[in-house]
Design a protein around this motif. Structure first.
Motif, PDB file in Angstrom:
ATOM      1  N   LEU A 191       0.822  -1.211   0.000  1.00  0.00           N
ATOM      2  CA  LEU A 191       0.000   0.000   0.000  1.00  0.00           C
ATOM      3  C   LEU A 191       0.856   1.262   0.000  1.00  0.00           C
ATOM      4  CD1 LEU A 191      -2.401  -1.915   0.552  1.00  0.00           C
ATOM      5  CD2 LEU A 191      -3.219  -0.253   2.227  1.00  0.00           C
ATOM      6  N   ALA A 192       1.892   1.275   0.831  1.00  0.00           N
ATOM      7  CA  ALA A 192       2.746   2.463   0.902  1.00  0.00           C
ATOM      8  C   ALA A 192       3.388   2.756  -0.451  1.00  0.00           C
ATOM      9  CB  ALA A 192       3.816   2.272   1.970  1.00  0.00           C
ATOM     10  N   SER A 193       3.824   1.704  -1.156  1.00  0.00           N
ATOM     11  CA  SER A 193       4.449   1.919  -2.459  1.00  0.00           C
ATOM     12  C   SER A 193       3.484   2.575  -3.441  1.00  0.00           C
ATOM     13  CB  SER A 193       4.962   0.594  -3.026  1.00  0.00           C
ATOM     14  OG  SER A 193       3.906  -0.234  -3.501  1.00  0.00           O
ATOM     15  N   GLN A 194       2.225   2.168  -3.404  1.00  0.00           N
ATOM     16  CA  GLN A 194       1.231   2.723  -4.322  1.00  0.00           C
ATOM     17  C   GLN A 194       0.923   4.182  -3.981  1.00  0.00           C
ATOM     18  OE1 GLN A 194       0.058   0.212  -6.913  1.00  0.00           O
ATOM     19  NE2 GLN A 194       2.020  -0.143  -5.915  1.00  0.00           N
ATOM     20  N   ILE A 195       0.711   4.446  -2.698  1.00  0.00           N
ATOM     21  CA  ILE A 195       0.343   5.800  -2.286  1.00  0.00           C
ATOM     22  C   ILE A 195       1.473   6.780  -2.552  1.00  0.00           C
ATOM     23  CG2 ILE A 195      -0.259   7.246  -0.303  1.00  0.00           C
ATOM     24  CD1 ILE A 195      -1.584   4.677   0.896  1.00  0.00           C
ATOM     25  N   LEU A 196       2.689   6.417  -2.156  1.00  0.00           N
ATOM     26  CA  LEU A 196       3.817   7.333  -2.317  1.00  0.00           C
ATOM     27  C   LEU A 196       4.133   7.566  -3.784  1.00  0.00           C
ATOM     28  CD1 LEU A 196       6.077   5.940   0.549  1.00  0.00           C
ATOM     29  CD2 LEU A 196       4.735   8.053   0.583  1.00  0.00           C
ATOM     30  N   SER A 197       4.115   6.512  -4.586  1.00  0.00           N
ATOM     31  CA  SER A 197       4.373   6.666  -6.016  1.00  0.00           C
ATOM     32  C   SER A 197       3.262   7.470  -6.685  1.00  0.00           C
ATOM     33  CB  SER A 197       4.486   5.293  -6.685  1.00  0.00           C
ATOM     34  OG  SER A 197       5.556   4.556  -6.173  1.00  0.00           O
ATOM     35  N   GLY A 198       2.009   7.160  -6.331  1.00  0.00           N
ATOM     36  CA  GLY A 198       0.890   7.887  -6.916  1.00  0.00           C
ATOM     37  C   GLY A 198       0.917   9.354  -6.570  1.00  0.00           C
ATOM     38  N   LEU A 199       1.261   9.681  -5.323  1.00  0.00           N
ATOM     39  CA  LEU A 199       1.366  11.084  -4.924  1.00  0.00           C
ATOM     40  C   LEU A 199       2.451  11.803  -5.715  1.00  0.00           C
ATOM     41  CD1 LEU A 199       0.923  11.024  -1.037  1.00  0.00           C
ATOM     42  CD2 LEU A 199      -0.538  12.180  -2.707  1.00  0.00           C
ATOM     43  N   ASP A 200       3.545  11.101  -5.982  1.00  0.00           N
ATOM     44  CA  ASP A 200       4.600  11.711  -6.787  1.00  0.00           C
ATOM     45  C   ASP A 200       4.094  12.023  -8.191  1.00  0.00           C
ATOM     46  OD1 ASP A 200       7.419  12.538  -7.041  1.00  0.00           O
ATOM     47  OD2 ASP A 200       7.534  10.902  -8.502  1.00  0.00           O
ATOM     48  N   GLY A 201       3.227  11.159  -8.718  1.00  0.00           N
ATOM     49  CA  GLY A 201       2.629  11.426 -10.020  1.00  0.00           C
ATOM     50  C   GLY A 201       1.728  12.647 -10.004  1.00  0.00           C
TER      51      GLY A 201
END
Length: 489
Positions: A401-411
């Motif tokens: 979950l953390a990988s998705q949220i952090l990467s998505g926020l960077d997008g």
């Protein structure tokens, strides 16, 4: 009432570790334990691999451990998947990890909101816990805390994370649990098994009925534990099944998955079956299993789906809103480095094969199950979402979950041009996903993004654990090597 249970001078009170809601839940659970006459409570936490560990306390001691926490040896945080301690515990400084030399204690502090009664273990309650050091600070490598920090960053922007599970596994009949003295080890000998059904009849009712007695036991456990189970399905391969859940907000989907995995294994074992979330068991005709994570963002002010397409002012024929496309683009931007978090085992990379319904390269497609990211413009606005098909069932859900949220926020924070939606994902000129865990480790270790988003010490910690696991793999002679070279040379 909860304030009376947790005094201001207790560990929880001194460090203000609970919200008002948790204080109230603590009072309710103490009353419930007494009313139900429960005999014991399992204090559990998800370790660095997403495996549940903990201690079982007598119910009479609950009011002692709720405010003070439960001590645990810090070596539990320093182990690889064989349960071997990777770091030099008995050396001064413990390789630079503060507070963990000499197997010093950390504390498990129960989250009262997670309390469950275990239907398969009579008189037993269960609490999910968070890991704190003796000074009241979260342990730096606590993966539940890492996920909560990512969720907090999302909340600051006015959004909640919404996710649903689609996870595959295998259930076998156990023929020999392999409990002989020679079978013990790190790891021990896995059990001998046989199929529950031959498979290759995807979603057929005949196969489902062969699984039904086990499915019914799992369903009843889920019903009493309250994870929002939607379906249990017959998958394509022999003895392969799939479980899906309704979408949930925030940390709950990860909490439910660690409990679900543990529950399924325990319930099946008691019935004489072996359930495994290993991606690709080394058994004849067995298919790889994946974990497809369905995700979207909801606006905190009105609960609307931030990924739902709005044709007014939207570019082209994108299946999601501009924010949804940016979020997906961020996931792609860091996909190779994220693989260590979404696919953390050596075995998981055996799944990335072309023409297999598993992804093998970094791209997105509209409602295309061969793409890494399947963008779904649902039949209703609330159903619009991103399905990431890259993960394996053994992944730590908090790190996934953390990988998705952090990467998505960077997008979202650094929007860029969206890549084309692929109609032929296995034939598209796109970056290839890491072929093995060595490549994934190097991508993750070299990621400036994750060194900032997760912090340097967390990246180094995870890399150290996974490199130790890989070193053990290369120290052992495999069946492949024996077959390849023993007769030839």
């Amino acid at each position: 009432m909860g304030k009376q249970i947790i005094s201001a001078t207790s560990f929880v009170g001194r460090h203000a570790l609970w919200s008002d809601e948790q204080h109230e839940a603590a009072a309710r659970l103490v009353a419930r334990v007494q009313e139900k006459g429960l005999k014991q409570i399992r204090f559990a936490f998800a370790d660095q691999h997403g495996v549940l560990r903990g201690k079982t306390i007598a119910a009479d001691a609950l009011e002692e451990f709720l405010p003070s926490g439960c001590g645990m040896a810090s070596t539990l945080l320093l182990k690889d998947t064989s349960h071997r301690t990777v770091y030099p515990v008995w050396q001064k400084g413990n390789a630079g990890i503060s507070g963990m030399s000499g197997a010093a204690d950390f504390l498990l502090v129960a989250d009262p909101l997670t309390f469950r009664e275990l239907p398969w273990a009579e008189g037993t309650g269960w609490l999910l816990c968070d890991a704190y050091d003796p000074h009241g600070a979260p342990v730096f490598c606590s993966t539940r805390w890492i996920a909560r920090q990512a969720l907090a960053r999302l909340a600051e922007k006015g959004f909640d994370y919404v996710a649903g599970l689609e996870i595959e596994l295998h259930i076998f009949r156990m023929t020999d649990p392999r409990l002989g003295l020679d079978d013990a080890g790190q790891p021990g000998t896995p059990p001998d098994v046989q199929l529950m059904a031959q498979g290759f009849q995807y979603l057929t009712e005949q196969r489902y009925d062969q699984y039904e007695p086990v499915f019914e036991a799992i369903r009843q456990a889920c019903e009493q534990l309250a994870p929002p189970l939607r379906t249990m399905e017959v998958e394509f391969g022999p003895s392969q099944v799939e479980v899906t859940s309704s979408p949930l907000k925030g940390i709950r989907i990860a909490d439910d998955l660690v409990l679900l995995r543990s529950m399924v294994k325990q319930v099946c074992r008691r019935l004489g079956y072996h359930a495994t979330f290993m991606c690709r068991p080394a058994l004849p005709h067995i298919f790889s299993s994946g974990w497809h994570l369905h995700q979207s963002l909801s606006n905190r002010d009105d609960g609307s789906n931030a990924f739902a397409p709005d044709r007014a002012g939207q570019a082209g024929d994108a299946p999601l809103s501009a924010m949804g496309m940016d979020f997906a683009n961020g996931i792609l931007r860091h996909a190779e480095a994220s693989c260590l978090l979404t696919t953390p085992t050596i075995n998981g990379y055996k799944r990335y094969r072309p023409y297999s319904l598993a992804p093998d390269r970094v791209l997105m497609g509209q409602d295309n199950r061969a793409a890494m990211l399947r963008l779904i413009n649902g039949p209703s606005r609330s159903a619009s979402r991103i399905e990431n098909r890259v993960g394996e069932p053994a992944a730590n859900p908090y790190l996934y979950l953390a990988s998705q949220i952090l990467s998505g926020l960077d997008g979202i924070d650094r929007p860029g041009a969206w890549p084309d939606l692929s109609e032929a994902p296995y034939e598209t000129d796109a970056p290839i996903l890491p072929r093995n865990i060595l490549a994934a480790i190097e991508h993750f270790a070299a990621s400036d993004f994750y060194r900032e988003a997760l912090r340097q010490e967390v990246v180094d910690y995870l890399v150290t654990l996974k490199r130790a696991e890989v070193d053990r793999f290369f120290d052992n002679v495999t069946d492949w090597e024996q077959r390849e070279y023993f007769d030839l040379f």
